[in-house]
Design an enzyme around this catalytic site. Structure first.
Site, PDB file in Angstrom:
ATOM      1  N   LYS A 124       0.807  -1.202   0.077  1.00  0.00           N
ATOM      2  CA  LYS A 124      -0.003   0.229  -0.043  1.00  0.00           C
ATOM      3  C   LYS A 124       0.961   1.235  -0.005  1.00  0.00           C
ATOM      4  O   LYS A 124       0.393   2.289  -0.281  1.00  0.00           O
ATOM      5  CB  LYS A 124      -0.837   0.084   1.192  1.00  0.00           C
ATOM      6  CG  LYS A 124      -2.004  -1.078   1.109  1.00  0.00           C
ATOM      7  CD  LYS A 124      -3.053  -0.822   2.053  1.00  0.00           C
ATOM      8  CE  LYS A 124      -4.253  -1.881   1.789  1.00  0.00           C
ATOM      9  NZ  LYS A 124      -3.730  -3.485   1.767  1.00  0.00           N
TER      10      LYS A 124
HETATM   11  C1  LIG Z   1      -4.413  -4.776   1.070  1.00  0.00           C
HETATM   12  C2  LIG Z   1      -3.717  -6.086   0.990  1.00  0.00           C
HETATM   13  C3  LIG Z   1      -3.886  -7.058   0.105  1.00  0.00           C
HETATM   14  C4  LIG Z   1      -5.271  -6.681  -0.613  1.00  0.00           C
HETATM   15  O1  LIG Z   1      -5.364  -5.752  -1.577  1.00  0.00           O
HETATM   16  P1  LIG Z   1      -6.447  -5.156  -2.665  1.00  0.00           P
HETATM   17  O2  LIG Z   1      -5.965  -4.019  -3.268  1.00  0.00           O
HETATM   18  O3  LIG Z   1      -7.473  -4.815  -1.336  1.00  0.00           O
HETATM   19  O4  LIG Z   1      -7.168  -6.397  -3.272  1.00  0.00           O
HETATM   20  C5  LIG Z   1      -3.133  -8.033   0.001  1.00  0.00           C
HETATM   21  N1  LIG Z   1      -2.077  -8.088   0.945  1.00  0.00           N
HETATM   22  C6  LIG Z   1      -1.696  -7.024   1.471  1.00  0.00           C
HETATM   23  C7  LIG Z   1      -0.495  -7.225   2.413  1.00  0.00           C
HETATM   24  C8  LIG Z   1      -2.536  -5.910   1.918  1.00  0.00           C
HETATM   25  O5  LIG Z   1      -1.982  -4.878   2.826  1.00  0.00           O
END
Ligand SMILES: *Cc1c(COP(=O)(O)O)cnc(C)c1O
Length: 486
Positions: A124
Protein backbone atom coordinates in the site's frame (compact mmCIF):
# COMPACT_ATOMS: atom_id res chain seq x y z
CA UNK A 1 -8.88 13.59 -19.58
CA UNK A 2 -12.31 13.63 -17.93
CA UNK A 3 -13.82 11.12 -15.56
CA UNK A 4 -17.19 9.41 -15.41
CA UNK A 5 -19.02 7.62 -12.63
CA UNK A 6 -19.70 3.91 -13.10
CA UNK A 7 -23.32 4.68 -12.18
CA UNK A 8 -23.79 7.34 -14.84
CA UNK A 9 -23.68 10.68 -12.97
CA UNK A 10 -22.66 13.16 -15.65
CA UNK A 11 -20.37 15.86 -14.28
CA UNK A 12 -17.14 14.89 -16.12
CA UNK A 13 -14.64 16.13 -13.50
CA UNK A 14 -10.89 16.14 -14.09
CA UNK A 15 -8.16 14.39 -12.09
CA UNK A 16 -7.57 17.08 -9.44
CA UNK A 17 -11.30 17.39 -8.80
CA UNK A 18 -11.62 13.72 -7.85
CA UNK A 19 -8.20 13.43 -6.21
CA UNK A 20 -9.34 14.27 -2.69
CA UNK A 21 -12.65 12.45 -2.86
CA UNK A 22 -13.93 8.90 -2.74
CA UNK A 23 -17.27 7.90 -4.25
CA UNK A 24 -18.90 9.87 -7.07
CA UNK A 25 -22.05 11.82 -6.03
CA UNK A 26 -24.28 8.96 -7.24
CA UNK A 27 -22.43 6.36 -5.16
CA UNK A 28 -20.47 5.07 -8.16
CA UNK A 29 -16.71 4.86 -8.69
CA UNK A 30 -14.72 7.11 -11.00
CA UNK A 31 -13.18 5.84 -14.24
CA UNK A 32 -11.64 7.72 -17.15
CA UNK A 33 -14.02 8.38 -20.05
CA UNK A 34 -11.78 6.13 -22.09
CA UNK A 35 -8.52 4.40 -21.21
CA UNK A 36 -5.44 6.17 -22.56
CA UNK A 37 -3.38 3.92 -24.84
CA UNK A 38 0.33 3.21 -24.75
CA UNK A 39 1.96 2.57 -28.14
CA UNK A 40 4.72 0.07 -28.84
CA UNK A 41 7.18 2.94 -29.36
CA UNK A 42 6.27 4.48 -26.04
CA UNK A 43 6.62 1.14 -24.30
CA UNK A 44 10.09 0.76 -25.80
CA UNK A 45 11.08 4.23 -24.63
CA UNK A 46 9.77 3.38 -21.16
CA UNK A 47 12.19 0.44 -20.91
CA UNK A 48 15.01 2.87 -20.09
CA UNK A 49 13.23 4.91 -17.43
CA UNK A 50 13.73 4.98 -13.68
CA UNK A 51 10.69 4.01 -11.60
CA UNK A 52 10.01 7.68 -10.79
CA UNK A 53 10.07 8.73 -14.45
CA UNK A 54 7.95 5.77 -15.50
CA UNK A 55 5.42 6.78 -12.83
CA UNK A 56 5.42 10.31 -14.27
CA UNK A 57 4.70 9.01 -17.80
CA UNK A 58 1.77 6.91 -16.59
CA UNK A 59 0.37 9.68 -14.37
CA UNK A 60 0.59 12.26 -17.17
CA UNK A 61 -1.92 10.24 -19.17
CA UNK A 62 -4.49 10.40 -16.37
CA UNK A 63 -3.75 13.75 -14.70
CA UNK A 64 -3.82 16.08 -17.69
CA UNK A 65 -4.74 19.00 -15.41
CA UNK A 66 -1.37 18.93 -13.60
CA UNK A 67 1.62 20.44 -15.48
CA UNK A 68 4.01 17.71 -16.66
CA UNK A 69 6.98 19.28 -14.84
CA UNK A 70 5.07 19.23 -11.55
CA UNK A 71 4.19 15.56 -12.06
CA UNK A 72 7.83 14.69 -12.71
CA UNK A 73 8.90 16.56 -9.58
CA UNK A 74 6.24 14.81 -7.46
CA UNK A 75 7.14 11.31 -8.64
CA UNK A 76 10.88 11.95 -8.24
CA UNK A 77 10.26 13.12 -4.70
CA UNK A 78 8.13 10.04 -3.99
CA UNK A 79 9.96 7.14 -5.58
CA UNK A 80 13.43 7.41 -4.12
CA UNK A 81 15.59 4.54 -2.95
CA UNK A 82 15.57 6.23 0.47
CA UNK A 83 11.81 5.80 0.82
CA UNK A 84 11.90 2.25 -0.49
CA UNK A 85 14.85 1.07 1.56
CA UNK A 86 13.50 -1.66 3.82
CA UNK A 87 14.48 -4.48 1.57
CA UNK A 88 15.31 -7.99 2.45
CA UNK A 89 18.89 -9.05 1.79
CA UNK A 90 19.05 -9.84 -1.91
CA UNK A 91 16.66 -7.11 -3.06
CA UNK A 92 18.38 -4.56 -5.27
CA UNK A 93 17.21 -1.36 -3.67
CA UNK A 94 18.35 0.84 -6.51
CA UNK A 95 15.52 -0.92 -8.36
CA UNK A 96 12.19 0.11 -6.92
CA UNK A 97 9.89 -2.95 -7.04
CA UNK A 98 12.77 -5.35 -7.88
CA UNK A 99 11.87 -8.51 -9.79
CA UNK A 100 13.51 -11.87 -9.14
CA UNK A 101 13.12 -15.31 -10.67
CA UNK A 102 11.83 -17.62 -7.96
CA UNK A 103 11.76 -20.89 -9.90
CA UNK A 104 11.78 -22.31 -13.40
CA UNK A 105 10.46 -25.67 -14.61
CA UNK A 106 11.33 -26.14 -18.27
CA UNK A 107 9.53 -23.35 -20.14
CA UNK A 108 7.66 -22.24 -17.04
CA UNK A 109 8.94 -19.37 -14.98
CA UNK A 110 7.66 -18.04 -11.65
CA UNK A 111 8.85 -14.57 -10.67
CA UNK A 112 8.35 -12.40 -7.60
CA UNK A 113 8.03 -8.60 -7.78
CA UNK A 114 8.74 -6.93 -4.43
CA UNK A 115 6.26 -4.16 -3.65
CA UNK A 116 6.72 -4.04 0.11
CA UNK A 117 10.02 -2.26 0.65
CA UNK A 118 8.31 0.98 1.66
CA UNK A 119 8.10 2.47 5.15
CA UNK A 120 5.27 0.22 6.43
CA UNK A 121 6.45 -2.98 4.72
CA UNK A 122 3.32 -3.52 2.59
CA UNK A 123 2.48 -2.71 -1.01
CA UNK A 124 0.00 0.00 0.00
CA UNK A 125 2.99 2.33 0.43
CA UNK A 126 3.57 2.25 -3.33
CA UNK A 127 0.42 4.28 -3.98
CA UNK A 128 -0.08 5.98 -0.63
CA UNK A 129 3.31 7.71 -0.63
CA UNK A 130 2.47 9.33 -3.96
CA UNK A 131 -0.99 10.23 -2.69
CA UNK A 132 0.56 12.09 0.25
CA UNK A 133 2.60 14.27 -2.09
CA UNK A 134 -0.28 14.74 -4.55
CA UNK A 135 -2.65 15.77 -1.74
CA UNK A 136 -0.17 18.28 -0.34
CA UNK A 137 0.37 19.72 -3.82
CA UNK A 138 -3.35 19.98 -4.66
CA UNK A 139 -4.29 21.47 -1.28
CA UNK A 140 -1.56 24.10 -1.56
CA UNK A 141 -2.80 25.04 -5.03
CA UNK A 142 -6.34 25.51 -3.69
CA UNK A 143 -5.25 27.04 -0.37
CA UNK A 144 -7.32 24.30 1.27
CA UNK A 145 -6.93 21.80 4.08
CA UNK A 146 -8.09 18.21 4.58
CA UNK A 147 -8.84 16.06 7.61
CA UNK A 148 -8.60 12.39 6.79
CA UNK A 149 -10.77 10.11 8.90
CA UNK A 150 -10.26 6.39 8.56
CA UNK A 151 -10.67 3.01 10.22
CA UNK A 152 -8.01 0.34 10.05
CA UNK A 153 -7.19 -3.11 11.27
CA UNK A 154 -3.59 -2.73 10.13
CA UNK A 155 -2.02 -2.10 6.73
CA UNK A 156 -4.15 0.75 5.35
CA UNK A 157 -3.97 2.92 8.44
CA UNK A 158 -0.25 2.72 8.83
CA UNK A 159 0.39 3.28 5.12
CA UNK A 160 -1.85 6.39 5.26
CA UNK A 161 -0.14 7.76 8.36
CA UNK A 162 3.38 7.27 6.98
CA UNK A 163 2.31 8.92 3.73
CA UNK A 164 0.64 11.95 5.35
CA UNK A 165 2.94 12.57 8.33
CA UNK A 166 4.29 16.10 8.35
CA UNK A 167 2.31 17.10 5.25
CA UNK A 168 1.07 20.69 5.21
CA UNK A 169 -2.70 21.16 5.25
CA UNK A 170 -3.43 17.54 6.23
CA UNK A 171 -4.39 15.86 9.49
CA UNK A 172 -5.05 12.13 9.89
CA UNK A 173 -7.53 10.74 12.44
CA UNK A 174 -7.20 6.96 12.39
CA UNK A 175 -9.49 4.66 14.36
CA UNK A 176 -8.28 1.16 15.23
CA UNK A 177 -9.67 -1.51 17.57
CA UNK A 178 -8.05 -1.11 21.01
CA UNK A 179 -5.69 -3.99 21.86
CA UNK A 180 -6.72 -5.99 18.78
CA UNK A 181 -3.87 -5.28 16.35
CA UNK A 182 -0.57 -7.12 16.52
CA UNK A 183 2.12 -5.55 18.73
CA UNK A 184 4.16 -4.81 15.60
CA UNK A 185 1.34 -3.05 13.74
CA UNK A 186 0.31 -1.13 16.86
CA UNK A 187 3.88 0.05 17.36
CA UNK A 188 4.21 1.04 13.72
CA UNK A 189 1.25 3.40 13.99
CA UNK A 190 1.34 4.56 17.59
CA UNK A 191 5.05 5.38 17.65
CA UNK A 192 4.52 8.22 15.16
CA UNK A 193 5.02 11.52 16.99
CA UNK A 194 4.04 13.88 14.18
CA UNK A 195 1.57 16.51 15.40
CA UNK A 196 -0.73 16.02 12.37
CA UNK A 197 -1.29 12.30 13.11
CA UNK A 198 -3.97 11.25 15.64
CA UNK A 199 -4.30 7.59 16.61
CA UNK A 200 -7.60 6.72 18.26
CA UNK A 201 -7.87 3.28 19.91
CA UNK A 202 -11.57 2.39 19.99
CA UNK A 203 -12.94 0.10 22.71
CA UNK A 204 -14.48 -2.36 20.26
CA UNK A 205 -13.73 -4.34 17.11
CA UNK A 206 -12.81 -3.18 13.60
CA UNK A 207 -16.47 -3.06 12.53
CA UNK A 208 -17.18 -0.57 15.35
CA UNK A 209 -14.41 1.65 13.99
CA UNK A 210 -15.84 1.43 10.49
CA UNK A 211 -19.35 2.20 11.76
CA UNK A 212 -18.02 5.33 13.48
CA UNK A 213 -16.48 6.53 10.22
CA UNK A 214 -19.76 5.84 8.41
CA UNK A 215 -21.67 7.64 11.16
CA UNK A 216 -19.52 10.74 10.70
CA UNK A 217 -19.81 10.55 6.89
CA UNK A 218 -23.61 10.51 7.12
CA UNK A 219 -23.51 13.89 8.87
CA UNK A 220 -22.96 15.93 5.71
CA UNK A 221 -22.87 19.23 7.58
CA UNK A 222 -20.10 18.04 9.89
CA UNK A 223 -18.24 16.48 7.00
CA UNK A 224 -18.25 19.76 5.08
CA UNK A 225 -17.43 22.07 7.98
CA UNK A 226 -14.60 19.85 9.22
CA UNK A 227 -13.29 19.18 5.68
CA UNK A 228 -13.39 15.40 6.21
CA UNK A 229 -11.97 13.12 3.53
CA UNK A 230 -10.84 9.51 3.20
CA UNK A 231 -8.02 7.59 1.57
CA UNK A 232 -9.66 4.21 1.09
CA UNK A 233 -8.87 1.79 -1.70
CA UNK A 234 -11.47 3.18 -4.11
CA UNK A 235 -9.53 6.45 -4.43
CA UNK A 236 -8.78 6.80 -8.13
CA UNK A 237 -5.26 8.21 -7.71
CA UNK A 238 -4.31 5.18 -5.60
CA UNK A 239 -5.42 2.88 -8.40
CA UNK A 240 -3.45 4.87 -10.99
CA UNK A 241 -0.29 4.81 -8.86
CA UNK A 242 -0.60 1.02 -8.77
CA UNK A 243 -0.79 0.78 -12.57
CA UNK A 244 2.89 1.83 -12.69
CA UNK A 245 4.37 -1.33 -11.17
CA UNK A 246 2.56 -3.56 -13.67
CA UNK A 247 4.41 -1.69 -16.43
CA UNK A 248 7.61 -1.93 -14.43
CA UNK A 249 7.23 -5.68 -13.86
CA UNK A 250 6.44 -6.30 -17.52
CA UNK A 251 9.42 -4.24 -18.74
CA UNK A 252 11.79 -5.94 -16.30
CA UNK A 253 10.62 -9.44 -17.31
CA UNK A 254 10.76 -8.93 -21.09
CA UNK A 255 13.12 -7.66 -23.77
CA UNK A 256 10.56 -7.09 -26.54
CA UNK A 257 6.93 -6.04 -26.73
CA UNK A 258 6.11 -9.27 -28.56
CA UNK A 259 6.44 -11.09 -25.26
CA UNK A 260 3.63 -11.49 -22.75
CA UNK A 261 3.62 -11.96 -19.00
CA UNK A 262 0.94 -12.93 -16.46
CA UNK A 263 0.41 -11.59 -12.95
CA UNK A 264 -0.97 -13.26 -9.86
CA UNK A 265 -2.23 -10.83 -7.25
CA UNK A 266 -3.13 -11.56 -3.61
CA UNK A 267 -6.52 -9.85 -3.57
CA UNK A 268 -9.03 -8.43 -1.13
CA UNK A 269 -10.79 -5.27 -2.25
CA UNK A 270 -9.75 -5.78 -5.89
CA UNK A 271 -7.78 -2.52 -5.82
CA UNK A 272 -4.40 -3.95 -6.69
CA UNK A 273 -5.55 -6.23 -9.49
CA UNK A 274 -7.90 -3.54 -10.83
CA UNK A 275 -4.74 -1.58 -11.63
CA UNK A 276 -3.50 -4.60 -13.61
CA UNK A 277 -6.74 -4.64 -15.56
CA UNK A 278 -6.29 -0.95 -16.37
CA UNK A 279 -2.68 -1.53 -17.47
CA UNK A 280 -3.95 -4.18 -19.86
CA UNK A 281 -6.71 -1.90 -21.17
CA UNK A 282 -3.95 0.66 -21.88
CA UNK A 283 -2.25 -1.91 -24.08
CA UNK A 284 0.26 -3.66 -21.79
CA UNK A 285 0.73 -7.20 -23.19
CA UNK A 286 -0.62 -9.16 -20.23
CA UNK A 287 -1.72 -12.74 -20.79
CA UNK A 288 -3.54 -13.63 -17.57
CA UNK A 289 -4.47 -11.70 -14.43
CA UNK A 290 -4.94 -14.23 -11.67
CA UNK A 291 -6.96 -13.27 -8.60
CA UNK A 292 -5.66 -15.10 -5.51
CA UNK A 293 -8.03 -15.09 -2.53
CA UNK A 294 -7.84 -16.56 0.94
CA UNK A 295 -10.75 -18.33 2.67
CA UNK A 296 -12.82 -15.16 2.09
CA UNK A 297 -13.35 -16.16 -1.51
CA UNK A 298 -16.02 -13.76 -2.79
CA UNK A 299 -13.90 -12.98 -5.85
CA UNK A 300 -12.78 -16.55 -6.55
CA UNK A 301 -16.45 -17.55 -6.50
CA UNK A 302 -17.28 -14.90 -9.10
CA UNK A 303 -14.42 -15.83 -11.41
CA UNK A 304 -15.41 -19.49 -11.24
CA UNK A 305 -19.19 -19.16 -11.51
CA UNK A 306 -20.25 -15.65 -12.57
CA UNK A 307 -22.10 -15.22 -9.26
CA UNK A 308 -21.08 -12.26 -7.08
CA UNK A 309 -22.36 -12.84 -3.56
CA UNK A 310 -21.14 -10.48 -0.85
CA UNK A 311 -20.79 -11.85 2.67
CA UNK A 312 -22.23 -10.49 5.91
CA UNK A 313 -19.63 -9.18 8.36
CA UNK A 314 -20.38 -12.12 10.66
CA UNK A 315 -19.58 -14.49 7.78
CA UNK A 316 -16.17 -12.92 7.17
CA UNK A 317 -13.47 -15.18 8.52
CA UNK A 318 -10.42 -13.95 10.43
CA UNK A 319 -7.53 -15.58 8.63
CA UNK A 320 -3.75 -15.57 8.76
CA UNK A 321 -3.72 -13.32 5.66
CA UNK A 322 -5.85 -10.67 7.38
CA UNK A 323 -5.42 -7.89 4.82
CA UNK A 324 -7.50 -9.98 2.41
CA UNK A 325 -10.33 -10.59 4.90
CA UNK A 326 -13.11 -8.80 3.07
CA UNK A 327 -16.87 -9.30 2.82
CA UNK A 328 -17.22 -7.41 -0.47
CA UNK A 329 -14.63 -6.15 -2.93
CA UNK A 330 -15.02 -2.38 -3.10
CA UNK A 331 -13.17 -1.84 -6.42
CA UNK A 332 -14.89 -4.71 -8.21
CA UNK A 333 -17.52 -2.31 -9.59
CA UNK A 334 -14.86 -0.80 -11.87
CA UNK A 335 -14.24 -4.14 -13.57
CA UNK A 336 -17.96 -4.95 -13.81
CA UNK A 337 -18.47 -1.62 -15.60
CA UNK A 338 -16.03 -2.72 -18.30
CA UNK A 339 -17.57 -6.18 -18.40
CA UNK A 340 -20.93 -4.51 -19.13
CA UNK A 341 -19.32 -2.40 -21.90
CA UNK A 342 -19.97 0.77 -19.89
CA UNK A 343 -23.73 0.30 -19.51
CA UNK A 344 -24.19 2.50 -16.41
CA UNK A 345 -27.92 1.81 -16.13
CA UNK A 346 -27.41 -1.92 -15.90
CA UNK A 347 -24.48 -1.46 -13.55
CA UNK A 348 -26.58 0.70 -11.24
CA UNK A 349 -29.31 -1.94 -11.22
CA UNK A 350 -26.82 -4.71 -10.40
CA UNK A 351 -25.25 -2.83 -7.49
CA UNK A 352 -28.69 -1.85 -6.15
CA UNK A 353 -29.34 -5.57 -6.14
CA UNK A 354 -26.13 -6.10 -4.16
CA UNK A 355 -27.48 -3.69 -1.52
CA UNK A 356 -30.98 -5.20 -1.49
CA UNK A 357 -30.32 -8.90 -2.03
CA UNK A 358 -26.59 -9.36 -1.40
CA UNK A 359 -25.40 -10.05 -4.94
CA UNK A 360 -26.01 -10.68 -8.63
CA UNK A 361 -25.56 -13.47 -11.14
CA UNK A 362 -24.00 -12.97 -14.59
CA UNK A 363 -23.69 -16.69 -15.34
CA UNK A 364 -26.31 -16.64 -18.11
CA UNK A 365 -28.34 -19.39 -16.42
CA UNK A 366 -32.14 -19.07 -16.59
CA UNK A 367 -33.23 -16.35 -14.19
CA UNK A 368 -29.76 -14.79 -13.93
CA UNK A 369 -29.06 -11.07 -14.33
CA UNK A 370 -27.01 -11.43 -17.51
CA UNK A 371 -24.56 -13.64 -19.41
CA UNK A 372 -21.43 -11.47 -19.27
CA UNK A 373 -19.54 -14.16 -17.38
CA UNK A 374 -18.80 -15.71 -20.77
CA UNK A 375 -16.72 -12.59 -21.55
CA UNK A 376 -14.53 -12.81 -18.44
CA UNK A 377 -12.05 -14.95 -20.37
CA UNK A 378 -11.65 -12.20 -22.97
CA UNK A 379 -10.31 -9.97 -20.21
CA UNK A 380 -7.88 -12.76 -19.31
CA UNK A 381 -8.96 -13.23 -15.70
CA UNK A 382 -8.44 -16.45 -13.75
CA UNK A 383 -8.59 -17.17 -10.04
CA UNK A 384 -7.62 -19.49 -7.22
CA UNK A 385 -8.08 -19.85 -3.47
CA UNK A 386 -5.62 -20.55 -0.71
CA UNK A 387 -6.36 -21.52 2.89
CA UNK A 388 -4.34 -21.57 6.12
CA UNK A 389 -2.80 -25.01 5.50
CA UNK A 390 -1.77 -23.97 1.95
CA UNK A 391 -0.20 -20.83 3.38
CA UNK A 392 1.90 -22.76 5.89
CA UNK A 393 2.94 -25.33 3.28
CA UNK A 394 3.92 -22.62 0.78
CA UNK A 395 5.91 -20.62 3.35
CA UNK A 396 7.79 -23.83 4.33
CA UNK A 397 8.37 -24.87 0.73
CA UNK A 398 9.69 -21.48 -0.43
CA UNK A 399 11.93 -21.32 2.64
CA UNK A 400 13.30 -24.84 2.06
CA UNK A 401 13.78 -24.53 -1.70
CA UNK A 402 14.85 -20.91 -2.03
CA UNK A 403 15.95 -19.81 1.44
CA UNK A 404 13.42 -17.00 1.25
CA UNK A 405 10.87 -16.12 3.93
CA UNK A 406 7.62 -14.89 2.39
CA UNK A 407 4.63 -13.33 4.12
CA UNK A 408 1.22 -14.98 4.36
CA UNK A 409 -0.47 -12.92 1.62
CA UNK A 410 2.37 -13.50 -0.81
CA UNK A 411 2.14 -17.20 0.06
CA UNK A 412 -1.49 -17.20 -1.09
CA UNK A 413 -0.30 -15.65 -4.34
CA UNK A 414 2.44 -18.21 -4.93
CA UNK A 415 0.15 -21.12 -4.13
CA UNK A 416 -2.40 -19.94 -6.71
CA UNK A 417 0.23 -18.88 -9.29
CA UNK A 418 1.73 -22.38 -9.33
CA UNK A 419 -1.66 -23.69 -10.51
CA UNK A 420 -1.72 -21.21 -13.41
CA UNK A 421 1.76 -21.44 -15.00
CA UNK A 422 1.99 -21.53 -18.78
CA UNK A 423 4.91 -22.43 -21.06
CA UNK A 424 6.83 -19.43 -22.35
CA UNK A 425 4.87 -16.80 -20.37
CA UNK A 426 6.56 -15.62 -17.16
CA UNK A 427 4.19 -15.54 -14.19
CA UNK A 428 4.87 -12.59 -11.88
CA UNK A 429 3.53 -12.85 -8.33
CA UNK A 430 3.12 -9.48 -6.64
CA UNK A 431 4.65 -9.63 -3.17
CA UNK A 432 2.33 -7.56 -0.98
CA UNK A 433 4.00 -7.52 2.45
CA UNK A 434 7.19 -8.47 4.27
CA UNK A 435 6.95 -11.45 6.66
CA UNK A 436 7.93 -9.44 9.77
CA UNK A 437 4.42 -7.97 9.74
CA UNK A 438 2.80 -11.36 10.19
CA UNK A 439 5.31 -13.04 12.44
CA UNK A 440 2.84 -15.22 14.38
CA UNK A 441 2.20 -17.32 11.26
CA UNK A 442 5.87 -17.37 10.27
CA UNK A 443 6.62 -18.88 13.69
CA UNK A 444 3.88 -21.42 13.16
CA UNK A 445 5.24 -22.38 9.74
CA UNK A 446 8.98 -22.23 10.33
CA UNK A 447 9.42 -22.41 14.11
CA UNK A 448 11.41 -19.18 14.11
CA UNK A 449 10.87 -15.45 13.81
CA UNK A 450 10.81 -13.62 10.51
CA UNK A 451 13.78 -11.37 9.93
CA UNK A 452 13.11 -7.71 10.62
CA UNK A 453 14.45 -5.08 8.24
CA UNK A 454 16.94 -2.60 9.66
CA UNK A 455 15.30 0.05 11.82
CA UNK A 456 12.42 -2.18 12.97
CA UNK A 457 14.34 -4.22 15.55
CA UNK A 458 12.84 -2.60 18.63
CA UNK A 459 9.81 -0.67 17.48
CA UNK A 460 7.61 -2.16 20.21
CA UNK A 461 9.81 -0.37 22.77
CA UNK A 462 9.35 3.12 21.26
CA UNK A 463 7.10 5.60 23.09
CA UNK A 464 3.51 5.46 21.80
CA UNK A 465 1.09 8.29 21.22
CA UNK A 466 -2.66 7.47 21.08
CA UNK A 467 -6.00 8.19 22.75
CA UNK A 468 -8.52 5.58 23.89
CA UNK A 469 -12.19 6.21 23.07
CA UNK A 470 -15.58 4.51 23.42
CA UNK A 471 -17.24 3.33 20.20
CA UNK A 472 -19.31 6.50 20.00
CA UNK A 473 -19.83 8.68 16.91
CA UNK A 474 -20.36 11.86 18.94
CA UNK A 475 -17.15 11.29 20.84
CA UNK A 476 -15.10 11.11 17.64
CA UNK A 477 -16.84 14.20 16.25
CA UNK A 478 -15.95 16.16 19.39
CA UNK A 479 -12.38 14.85 19.25
CA UNK A 480 -11.93 15.95 15.63
CA UNK A 481 -13.55 19.37 16.07
CA UNK A 482 -11.41 20.17 19.13
CA UNK A 483 -8.24 19.47 17.16
CA UNK A 484 -9.09 21.13 13.86
CA UNK A 485 -10.47 24.28 15.48
CA UNK A 486 -12.93 24.51 12.56
C1 LIG B 1 -4.39 -4.55 1.15
C2 LIG B 1 -3.60 -5.81 1.02
C3 LIG B 1 -3.97 -6.83 0.10
C4 LIG B 1 -5.22 -6.74 -0.75
O1 LIG B 1 -5.16 -5.75 -1.73
P1 LIG B 1 -6.49 -5.23 -2.47
O2 LIG B 1 -6.08 -4.04 -3.22
O3 LIG B 1 -7.47 -4.90 -1.36
O4 LIG B 1 -6.99 -6.34 -3.33
C5 LIG B 1 -3.16 -7.94 -0.01
N1 LIG B 1 -2.05 -8.09 0.76
C6 LIG B 1 -1.67 -7.14 1.65
C7 LIG B 1 -0.46 -7.38 2.48
C8 LIG B 1 -2.43 -5.97 1.81
O5 LIG B 1 -2.05 -5.04 2.71
Amino acid sequence: MHYISTRGHASAPRFCEILLGGLAPDGGLYLPQSYPKVSGDELNAWRQLSYADLAAEVLKKFATDIPADDIAELTRRTYTAAVYCNGRPGDDLSQITPLRVLETQGERKLMLQALSNGPTLAFKDMAMQLLGNLFEYALARQGAELNILGATSGDTGSAAEYAMRGKRGIRVFMLSPHLKMSAFQTAQMFSLQDPNIFNIAVKGVFDDCQDMVKGVSHDLGFKASQKIGTVNSINWARVVAQVVYYFRGYLAATTSNDQKVSFTVPSGNFGNICAGHIARMMGLPISKLVVATNENDVLHEFFQTGVYRVRKSAETLHTSSPSMDISKASNFERFVYDLLDGDADRLRALFRKVEAEGGFDLSGRPGSDGDEFAKVGRFGFASGRSAHADRLATIRDVDARHGLTIDTHTADGIKVAREQLEDGIPMIVLETALPAKFNETIREALGRDAERPAGFENIEALPQRFDVMDADVDAVKRYVAERTGL
